[in-house]
Design a protein around this motif. Structure first.
Motif, short mmCIF file in Angstrom:
data_model
loop_
_atom_site.label_atom_id
_atom_site.label_comp_id
_atom_site.label_asym_id
_atom_site.label_seq_id
_atom_site.Cartn_x
_atom_site.Cartn_y
_atom_site.Cartn_z
N PHE A 15 39.86 13.14 -48.78
CA PHE A 15 39.50 12.18 -49.82
C PHE A 15 40.22 12.62 -51.11
O PHE A 15 40.02 13.72 -51.60
CB PHE A 15 37.99 12.15 -50.03
CG PHE A 15 37.25 11.80 -48.76
CD1 PHE A 15 36.97 10.48 -48.46
CD2 PHE A 15 36.88 12.80 -47.86
CE1 PHE A 15 36.31 10.14 -47.29
CE2 PHE A 15 36.23 12.47 -46.69
CZ PHE A 15 35.94 11.14 -46.40
N LEU A 52 41.51 1.26 -48.38
CA LEU A 52 40.89 2.54 -48.73
C LEU A 52 41.20 3.58 -47.66
O LEU A 52 41.71 4.65 -47.95
CB LEU A 52 39.38 2.36 -48.90
CG LEU A 52 38.53 3.64 -48.94
CD1 LEU A 52 38.92 4.51 -50.13
CD2 LEU A 52 37.05 3.29 -48.99
N THR A 73 36.27 2.85 -53.72
CA THR A 73 36.39 4.27 -53.41
C THR A 73 35.35 4.65 -52.36
O THR A 73 34.32 4.00 -52.22
CB THR A 73 36.17 5.15 -54.66
OG1 THR A 73 34.79 5.04 -55.07
CG2 THR A 73 37.09 4.74 -55.79
N CYS A 84 39.08 -1.49 -57.55
CA CYS A 84 39.36 -1.03 -56.20
C CYS A 84 38.15 -0.27 -55.66
O CYS A 84 37.29 0.17 -56.42
CB CYS A 84 40.62 -0.16 -56.14
SG CYS A 84 40.45 1.44 -56.96
N THR A 89 33.50 8.34 -50.89
CA THR A 89 33.36 9.79 -50.93
C THR A 89 32.22 10.20 -50.01
O THR A 89 31.23 9.47 -49.86
CB THR A 89 33.06 10.28 -52.35
OG1 THR A 89 31.93 9.56 -52.88
CG2 THR A 89 34.25 10.09 -53.27
N ARG A 128 31.96 2.72 -53.75
CA ARG A 128 31.82 2.26 -55.13
C ARG A 128 33.03 1.41 -55.49
O ARG A 128 34.07 1.49 -54.84
CB ARG A 128 31.73 3.46 -56.09
CG ARG A 128 30.50 4.34 -55.90
CD ARG A 128 30.51 5.51 -56.88
NE ARG A 128 29.33 6.35 -56.74
CZ ARG A 128 29.22 7.37 -55.90
NH1 ARG A 128 30.25 7.67 -55.10
NH2 ARG A 128 28.12 8.10 -55.84
N ASN A 147 41.85 11.74 -55.13
CA ASN A 147 41.68 10.98 -56.38
C ASN A 147 40.30 10.33 -56.47
O ASN A 147 40.16 9.12 -56.68
CB ASN A 147 42.76 9.91 -56.50
CG ASN A 147 43.95 10.40 -57.31
OD1 ASN A 147 43.93 11.49 -57.90
ND2 ASN A 147 45.01 9.62 -57.31
N GLY A 148 39.27 11.13 -56.28
CA GLY A 148 37.92 10.60 -56.40
C GLY A 148 37.56 9.60 -55.34
O GLY A 148 36.68 8.76 -55.54
N GLY A 149 38.23 9.69 -54.18
CA GLY A 149 37.93 8.79 -53.08
C GLY A 149 38.70 7.48 -53.11
O GLY A 149 38.40 6.57 -52.32
N ARG A 150 39.71 7.36 -53.95
CA ARG A 150 40.53 6.15 -53.95
C ARG A 150 41.38 6.07 -52.68
O ARG A 150 41.80 4.98 -52.28
CB ARG A 150 41.42 6.09 -55.18
CG ARG A 150 40.66 5.79 -56.47
CD ARG A 150 41.52 5.98 -57.71
NE ARG A 150 40.83 5.59 -58.93
CZ ARG A 150 39.93 6.35 -59.56
NH1 ARG A 150 39.62 7.55 -59.06
NH2 ARG A 150 39.33 5.91 -60.65
N ALA A 190 41.31 7.59 -48.62
CA ALA A 190 40.58 8.32 -47.59
C ALA A 190 41.42 8.33 -46.32
O ALA A 190 42.00 7.31 -45.95
CB ALA A 190 39.22 7.68 -47.33
#
Length: 703
Positions: A662, A502, A564, A562, A566, A553, A664-667, A669
């Motif tokens: 961050f 991540l 994520t 996977c 945020t 998440r 793609n939605g936190g995929r 970081a």
């Protein structure tokens, strides 16, 4: 009579009185070579003196002039000797500056008389950390006056601190070596202020009450004007006499150097410094690294951390402690966990809320907090608190686990109805995470281990796509790479062999909070904080910072779920206004376009096109996208980002020492060290930007 008077005058005045005899230099190592008669063997010493710090070496300080003997040439694995020509001992003392490794007989300077070693000395360092500072050492050689001698500098060690630094060898009738000085205080005030000068000689300091050494640590004690003041909390000794002992030059004085006080040093100026990050946690003074003991209890987020209260660099490992109601506005409580003794440091660990009082250390109405940490001299140890983490008492049967390893992570396994300790373990030359179990946090039993993880583990369960019927366990260690799988309370069974990632960049030894409250939808939040390793602030009393708190998440992905991350929603409370400073839509430009100006710390949320390159210039730090490689890059950190439908959503956080991204939605970081340019307070963009908003962020330290 005249002749007798003249003879008497000669007897009392010749030869010169010892105090009047000039020093006799042996070697100052300022030339291109060591000088006539000096001989080397091996490779460690090269053909001549070093000019200060050598490649890949920590900064060398304390030597006089430009040159010195430095056997780090080629690294710690190089060995050799450096031997002087014969000298005649003509003074009481031989003084010299010395630093480097503390390996008697292997990294040392020896004095030979008649071919035998009669005096020897080493540097001060034999464990990780330390300093390359040289300090004065003195040999008393009065008994050898008039005799011939040879000095041999030796490097015969290939391991850590396998080198020696020497400079300014001088014969003298005055000794320069520091001596232990002492001063006794009647403890009436809660604090002692200690002056610190970064780069000054490292001094060992003891606090002694009665005959017991109650504190012992190293500090760059300032003999004159300090760079900053460290603060020692001595309130536990109120009404007693406390003696401070310190190794100092013989002409120094402790009285007046260390100052009793009613408040923390410079309490009115802390958190207001020019380079203090505005929304990342930094300790008010001193070094910070791994987050420890993250736990939520009684409405407070508890952040413990590895901490040197007495200097900017790693060392003297204590546990610092801070609490917050919102993960950003922190209140420091000083040192929570002191080392048992000097050298038995309080290394990393974790904390839990023992809600059912399984340990018996609290009550069901007032359950205890319990922590586990690595005592470097004893093993994995347990301590408990019944006052919400303000004070801690050690379990009297420590250590509870003894092995080759460190960094215990405690969790309660609900289905198995027992506690689990996941701890880094070294066995058979391999790196593992071992799992131990306990019904009461006191008695522990080995259960299993899994190979391929290095230090600072974390272990927790998360629902996939927030579906409580679809739970996966996450296991990761210091580098943040993780496996998903099943964990029955004794054994972790991974879903796949290859780890996923991540975080990228300045992010290490992260930990997630135990007992976090429920979030949206009633599911328990999994909040993580990591050490932003290498984000530093030169010239300040503090060093290093934590990364921004994130909520973790699990989401579905083509190759399995996977993780994520945020930024936690509490960040929004630091936005300067409810509405963004700048709101953008439909920007398409090949040349840099100014999006916002006059910024200090800020947040940017945007969606950018990925069919062509883009550059986001963040106060002089550039975030770039390469569409051919599908990678984001910033200050040497690169991560792959798989864009969706030709665009990628970004959330970017900029503070006074860092940039965090961050995607793609936190995929993905990223954490990057970046001190913004003083004269550049703009955000610029080139490329295609579908939409974007910029918020100024207020200081979390504002009262």
């Amino acid at each position: 009579m005249i002749r007798c008077a003249a003879l008497l005058f000669l007897l009392v005045s010749s030869p010169l009185a010892a105090a009047d005899r000039a020093d006799l230099p042996v070697a100052d190592f300022e030339g291109d070579t060591y000088g006539d008669g000096w001989k080397t063997t091996g490779t460690a010493f090269g053909k001549g003196p070093a000019r200060g710090t050598l490649p890949n070496q920590m900064p060398v300080s304390g030597h006089l002039g430009k040159g010195l003997v430095n056997s780090y040439l080629g690294g710690d694995t190089a060995t050799g000797t450096l031997t002087s020509p014969e000298i005649r001992i003509e003074r009481k003392y031989i003084n010299f500056l010395i630093g480097g490794g503390k390996h008697p007989g292997k990294t040392c300077i020896n004095l030979l008389v008649g071919g035998k070693i009669v005096r020897t000395a080493t540097g001060p360092n034999d464990t990780a950390g330390g300093s390359e500072h040289l300090d004065w050492h003195t040999w008393d050689v009065a008994e050898f006056e008039g005799k011939a001698a040879v000095i041999v500098i030796v490097d015969d060690e290939k391991g850590g601190w396998g080198h020696i630094n020497v400079d300014q060898i001088v014969q003298s009738d005055a000794k320069k070596r520091a001596e232990v000085l002492a001063h006794t205080f009647d403890i009436e005030k809660p604090y002692l202020h200690l002056p610190v000068k970064t780069g000054a000689p490292v001094r060992r300091v003891k606090f002694v009450v009665g005959k017991e050494t109650v504190r012992e640590f190293d500090i760059e004690l300032a003999p004159g004007a300090p760079d900053f003041w460290a603060t020692a909390d001595v309130s536990a000794f109120k009404g007693k006499k406390l003696t401070v002992e310190a190794l100092l030059p013989a002409d120094a004085r402790l009285a007046g150097l260390i100052v009793p006080a009613d408040t923390w040093a410079n309490a009115d100026k802390v958190y207001q410094e020019k380079h203090r990050p505005l929304f990342h946690f930094t300790s008010r003074v001193g070094w910070l690294n791994d987050p420890n003991g993250l736990v939520y209890a009684n409405g407070e987020w508890h952040l413990f951390y590895q901490h040197n209260p007495f200097g900017r660099e790693w060392g003297n490992m204590h546990w610092g402690h801070a609490t917050s109601g919102d993960l950003f506005r922190w209140k420091e409580h000083g040192v929570a966990l002191y080392p048992k003794k000097y050298g038995d440091w309080a290394f990393s660990g974790s904390a839990v809320a023992d809600k059912e009082n399984t340990s018996g250390w609290g009550t069901k109405e007032k359950p205890p907090l319990v922590l586990a940490y690595t005592s470097t001299d004893r093993g994995e140890c347990i301590a408990y608190s019944v006052d919400n983490g303000r004070t801690w008492k050690e379990y009297d049967k420590n250590p509870v686990v003894k092995h080759a390893g460190r960094d215990p992570k405690l969790i309660w396994h609900e289905k198995a109805k027992h506690w689990v300790m996941a701890v880094y373990d070294e066995l058979g030359g391999k790196q593992w995470i071992a799992f131990h179990t306990s019904p009461d946090l006191k008695e522990w039993k080995f259960a299993s281990r899994i190979e391929g993880f290095y230090e600072c583990p974390d272990l927790f369960a998360l629902p996939v796509d927030e579906n409580p019927e679809k739970i996966k366990w996450v296991l990761y260690a210091a580098d943040g790479k993780y496996l998903l799988g099943d964990f029955d309370g004794t054994e972790f069974k991974p879903d796949f062999k290859e780890k996923k990632q991540l975080w990228h960049g300045r992010f290490y030894a992260a930990q997630s909070f135990d007992n976090a409250p429920a979030g949206a939808g009633g599911l328990q939040r999994r909040v993580q904080i990591g050490w932003a390793q290498g984000v530093t602030f030169p010239g300040t009393p503090f060093n290093q910072q934590m990364a921004v708190p994130v909520e973790l998440r699990l989401v579905s992905a083509p190759d399995g779920a996977c993780m994520t991350g945020t930024p936690v929603r509490e960040l929004e409370s630091l936005r300067d206004k409810k509405e963004p400073l700048v709101q953008l839509k439909g920007l398409d430009t090949n040349t840099p376009s100014v999006l916002a100006e006059n910024l200090d710390a800020f947040e940017m949320v945007c969606t950018v096109g990925t069919e062509s390159p883009f550059v986001l210039n963040l106060r002089g730090t550039k975030l770039t996208y390469d569409p051919t490689k599908k990678t984001l890059s910033c200050n040497g950190v690169t991560a792959r980002v798989d864009s969706r439908a030709g665009s990628v959503p970004l959330q970017v956080l900029v503070d006074r020492g860092s940039v965090e991204v961050f995607a793609n939605g936190g995929r993905v970081a990223m954490s990057v060290a970046a001190i913004p340019a003083e004269n550049n307070r703009k955000v610029e963009f080139s490329g295609h930007l579908s939409s974007g908003s910029v918020w100024r962020l207020k200081s979390a330290w504002e009262k």
